[in-house]
Design a protein around this motif. Structure first.
Motif, PDB file in Angstrom:
ATOM      1  N   GLU A  74       8.998  15.856  41.014  1.00  0.00           N
ATOM      2  CA  GLU A  74       7.507  15.362  41.501  1.00  0.00           C
ATOM      3  C   GLU A  74       6.137  14.441  40.882  1.00  0.00           C
ATOM      4  N   LYS A  75       6.627  14.929  40.008  1.00  0.00           N
ATOM      5  CA  LYS A  75       6.084  13.429  38.839  1.00  0.00           C
ATOM      6  C   LYS A  75       6.051  11.941  39.706  1.00  0.00           C
ATOM      7  N   THR A  76       7.032  11.867  40.583  1.00  0.00           N
ATOM      8  CA  THR A  76       7.112  10.395  40.419  1.00  0.00           C
ATOM      9  C   THR A  76       6.738  10.174  42.306  1.00  0.00           C
ATOM     10  N   ASN A  77       7.153   9.157  42.890  1.00  0.00           N
ATOM     11  CA  ASN A  77       7.089   8.926  44.446  1.00  0.00           C
ATOM     12  C   ASN A  77       8.506   9.903  44.998  1.00  0.00           C
ATOM     13  N   TRP A  78       9.323  10.864  44.630  1.00  0.00           N
ATOM     14  CA  TRP A  78       9.978  11.303  45.638  1.00  0.00           C
ATOM     15  C   TRP A  78       9.580  11.738  46.709  1.00  0.00           C
ATOM     16  N   VAL A  79      10.191  12.007  47.632  1.00  0.00           N
ATOM     17  CA  VAL A  79      10.044  12.779  48.718  1.00  0.00           C
ATOM     18  C   VAL A  79      10.714  13.477  48.815  1.00  0.00           C
ATOM     19  N   SER A  80      10.746  15.612  48.705  1.00  0.00           N
ATOM     20  CA  SER A  80      11.655  16.035  48.906  1.00  0.00           C
ATOM     21  C   SER A  80      12.354  15.886  50.108  1.00  0.00           C
ATOM     22  N   PRO A  81      13.695  16.848  50.393  1.00  0.00           N
ATOM     23  CA  PRO A  81      14.576  16.386  51.252  1.00  0.00           C
ATOM     24  C   PRO A  81      14.268  18.095  52.560  1.00  0.00           C
ATOM     25  N   ASP A  82      13.997  18.291  53.819  1.00  0.00           N
ATOM     26  CA  ASP A  82      14.109  19.138  53.861  1.00  0.00           C
ATOM     27  C   ASP A  82      14.753  20.406  53.828  1.00  0.00           C
ATOM     28  N   PRO A  83      13.975  21.567  53.824  1.00  0.00           N
ATOM     29  CA  PRO A  83      14.852  22.274  52.411  1.00  0.00           C
ATOM     30  C   PRO A  83      16.053  23.165  52.972  1.00  0.00           C
ATOM     31  N   GLU A  84      15.996  22.934  54.333  1.00  0.00           N
ATOM     32  CA  GLU A  84      16.751  24.048  55.445  1.00  0.00           C
ATOM     33  C   GLU A  84      17.856  22.557  56.057  1.00  0.00           C
ATOM     34  N   ALA A  85      18.246  21.491  55.440  1.00  0.00           N
ATOM     35  CA  ALA A  85      18.949  20.197  56.087  1.00  0.00           C
ATOM     36  C   ALA A  85      20.060  20.667  54.671  1.00  0.00           C
ATOM     37  N   LEU A  86      21.403  20.127  55.580  1.00  0.00           N
ATOM     38  CA  LEU A  86      22.807  20.011  55.240  1.00  0.00           C
ATOM     39  C   LEU A  86      22.565  18.943  54.252  1.00  0.00           C
ATOM     40  N   PRO A  87      23.100  19.028  52.894  1.00  0.00           N
ATOM     41  CA  PRO A  87      23.558  17.189  52.854  1.00  0.00           C
ATOM     42  C   PRO A  87      24.555  16.603  52.911  1.00  0.00           C
ATOM     43  N   THR A  88      24.657  15.750  52.626  1.00  0.00           N
ATOM     44  CA  THR A  88      26.175  15.057  52.122  1.00  0.00           C
ATOM     45  C   THR A  88      26.272  14.556  51.046  1.00  0.00           C
ATOM     46  N   GLY A  89      27.546  14.575  50.444  1.00  0.00           N
ATOM     47  CA  GLY A  89      28.158  14.405  48.907  1.00  0.00           C
ATOM     48  C   GLY A  89      27.207  12.732  48.496  1.00  0.00           C
ATOM     49  N   SER A  90      27.215  11.965  49.292  1.00  0.00           N
ATOM     50  CA  SER A  90      25.814  10.461  49.575  1.00  0.00           C
ATOM     51  C   SER A  90      25.003  11.462  49.305  1.00  0.00           C
ATOM     52  N   GLU A  91      24.248  12.518  50.380  1.00  0.00           N
ATOM     53  CA  GLU A  91      22.480  12.870  50.058  1.00  0.00           C
ATOM     54  C   GLU A  91      22.288  13.482  49.168  1.00  0.00           C
ATOM     55  N   LEU A  92      23.502  14.640  48.703  1.00  0.00           N
ATOM     56  CA  LEU A  92      22.882  14.169  46.917  1.00  0.00           C
ATOM     57  C   LEU A  92      22.754  13.977  46.227  1.00  0.00           C
ATOM     58  N   VAL A  93      23.868  13.035  45.973  1.00  0.00           N
ATOM     59  CA  VAL A  93      23.597  11.784  44.820  1.00  0.00           C
ATOM     60  C   VAL A  93      22.087  10.884  45.356  1.00  0.00           C
ATOM     61  N   HIS A  94      21.617  10.117  46.394  1.00  0.00           N
ATOM     62  CA  HIS A  94      21.052   8.992  46.474  1.00  0.00           C
ATOM     63  C   HIS A  94      19.637   9.752  46.692  1.00  0.00           C
ATOM     64  N   ASP A  95      19.647  10.754  46.989  1.00  0.00           N
ATOM     65  CA  ASP A  95      18.431  11.909  47.453  1.00  0.00           C
ATOM     66  C   ASP A  95      17.697  12.800  46.516  1.00  0.00           C
ATOM     67  N   TYR A  96      19.022  12.758  45.297  1.00  0.00           N
ATOM     68  CA  TYR A  96      18.753  13.638  44.400  1.00  0.00           C
ATOM     69  C   TYR A  96      18.917  13.407  43.169  1.00  0.00           C
ATOM     70  N   LEU A  97      19.848  13.704  43.109  1.00  0.00           N
ATOM     71  CA  LEU A  97      20.833  13.400  41.355  1.00  0.00           C
ATOM     72  C   LEU A  97      20.505  11.980  41.233  1.00  0.00           C
ATOM     73  N   LEU A  98      20.297  10.528  41.635  1.00  0.00           N
ATOM     74  CA  LEU A  98      19.767   9.238  41.552  1.00  0.00           C
ATOM     75  C   LEU A  98      18.368   8.907  40.620  1.00  0.00           C
ATOM     76  N   PRO A  99      17.735  10.244  41.636  1.00  0.00           N
ATOM     77  CA  PRO A  99      16.304   9.785  41.604  1.00  0.00           C
ATOM     78  C   PRO A  99      16.004  10.511  40.549  1.00  0.00           C
ATOM     79  N   LEU A 100      16.423  11.500  39.862  1.00  0.00           N
ATOM     80  CA  LEU A 100      16.698  11.978  38.661  1.00  0.00           C
ATOM     81  C   LEU A 100      17.014  11.819  38.000  1.00  0.00           C
ATOM     82  N   ALA A 101      17.769  10.104  37.509  1.00  0.00           N
ATOM     83  CA  ALA A 101      18.919  10.119  36.891  1.00  0.00           C
ATOM     84  C   ALA A 101      18.048   9.122  36.130  1.00  0.00           C
TER      85      ALA A 101
END
Length: 427
Positions: A74-101
């Motif tokens: 949240e200190k970056t320009n990251w956009v939080s995904p819809d909390p109720e949506a079900l991510p795929t593995g790829s979405e977990l990586v690209h929308d969360y893990l890569l930005p966090l890393a």
């Protein structure tokens, strides 16, 4: 190359693995100002998850993001995904893990293509029992630059279990002929509707397993069958009923998980999938026509099915070999930390009935060494990421000497509606 201790610079905590739990550990360590090194065997954060990126999780985003990781993002320009949506593995990586890393606080800490091949205490082996804590922990790394050692004040092993499949054969041992049947084995989570599609079109596939990995593959094959005549699907389980995997339906607080079982049950009842029960594989026999005969033998007799491909979602087991020189205590049944094993026994517990647990439950005789995340569950397949996030929050507090925070463990998990397990990447 070995990092040398210095009074001015304490030894770092080494985190093994840059998946969701490893990055959560790093985020918590960073928040407490503790020097950290993260070692990732793959090319990027979440590398193992990318190998099953086509699969949808049934935990929505609200259970899939670590609270401290969210603070950094949240200190970056990251956009939080819809909390109720079900991510795929790829979405977990690209929308969360890569930005966090890539967050400024974590990026300098992570070393990629760095596989841990051993851990110990500097200068002594596991046979030495007196004065072990006077020797720094040692982590041996195999990287593109060669093999080198890192001295550490603590080790958090979040390397997971992906790639360490259980054997196909019954009794926990490989089936006769299993080693010679690699050409027919499609892995635990093949991309049936994507990159692996040609392997299954118009073919007969056998799926083995009673977890949600098996269910995902079966449902993908059933979808393929609708557009590809001649595609056959057989599902083999060791038990006499698939009721446990069919799940709690609308009683499941994770709707994605409940729907998975409901759809699978309908596909079996419609005849799209042939279910074989009491099927304990004892032999794999390649045939002259290029197919594979899969044989089940038990006291009730012999069954067999001849197929073109076999997807074995038989679960995973932890690779404990890199920890052999440390004094650790694992349950002989589940290969989980001995105090954790009764809390996660899959014969009793589902993902949602595991008691909150932290550093005290995960501790070993070797001080400041913790196995966390999916690997901490050993052979139990009922892990939830939310559980791992609370594990590492407590563990990091213990390493920091904050015993009050380490002991205050709070975790709210969704009810399952029925005992369930997942043999894939966790619930």
């Amino acid at each position: 190359m070995t990092a040398a201790p210095s009074p001015a610079r304490p030894l770092p905590v080494v985190v093994i693995g840059a998946g969701p739990i490893g990055l959560a550990a790093a985020a918590n360590l960073n928040k407490r100002g503790i020097d950290t090194i993260v070692l990732e065997a793959g090319e990027h954060a979440g590398d193992s998850i990318s190998q099953w990126g086509h699969v949808s999780l049934f935990s929505p985003w609200r259970y899939s993001i670590d609270p401290v990781g969210r603070e950094l993002l949240e200190k970056t320009n990251w956009v939080s995904p819809d909390p109720e949506a079900l991510p795929t593995g790829s979405e977990l990586v690209h929308d969360y893990l890569l930005p966090l890393a890539a967050a400024p606080e974590l990026a300098p800490l992570i070393r990629y293509n760095s596989r841990v091949i051993g851990t110990s205490r500097q200068g002594i082996d596991s046979a030495r029992t007196i004065g072990r804590e006077r020797h720094p922990l040692l982590v041996r790394v195999d990287s593109a630059d060669g093999v080198y050692d890192i001295l550490a004040s603590a080790i958090i092993d979040a390397s997971g279990t992906w790639g360490h499949d259980n054997p196909i054969g019954a009794s926990g041992l490989p089936a006769t002929g299993e080693a010679d049947s690699a050409a027919w084995l499609a892995g635990p989570l093949p991309d049936v509707l994507g990159t692996d599609r040609a392997r299954f079109v118009g073919k007969h596939t056998l799926v083995i397993g009673m977890g949600h990995s098996a269910a995902n593959t079966l449902l993908a094959l059933a979808e393929l069958r609708e557009s590809a005549p001649g595609t056959e699907i057989t599902w083999a389980i060791r038990g006499r009923s698939a009721r446990r995997l069919y799940g709690g339906g609308t009683a499941d607080e994770l709707p994605g998980r409940g729907a998975l079982g409901t759809r699978l049950k309908a596909a079996v009842e419609s005849g799209a999938i042939t279910l074989l029960t009491d099927f304990t594989i004892t032999e794999l026999a390649p045939q002259p026509d290029g197919r594979l005969r899969v044989i089940s033998s038990n006291p009730d007799g012999e069954q067999s099915v001849t197929v073109d491909a076999l997807a074995a979602a038989t679960g995973f087991r932890p690779d404990l070999s890199i920890l052999r020189e440390l004094h650790l205590s694992f349950d002989p049944v589940l290969e989980a930390p001995v105090a954790l094993a009764p809390l996660i026994d899959p014969n009793v517990h589902s993902c949602g009935t595991v008691e909150p647990h932290g550093a005290s439950v995960l501790a070993h005789p070797e001080k400041n060494v913790y196995v966390v995340g999916m690997k901490s569950y050993g052979r139990a397949p009922t892990f939830l990421m939310a559980t791992g996030y609370e594990q590492v929050r407590s563990v990091v507090a213990a390493i920091a000497g904050d015993t009050a925070s380490a002991g205050h463990v709070n975790l709210m998990l969704p009810e399952t509606g029925v005992c369930c397990s997942s043999s894939g990447g966790g619930c």
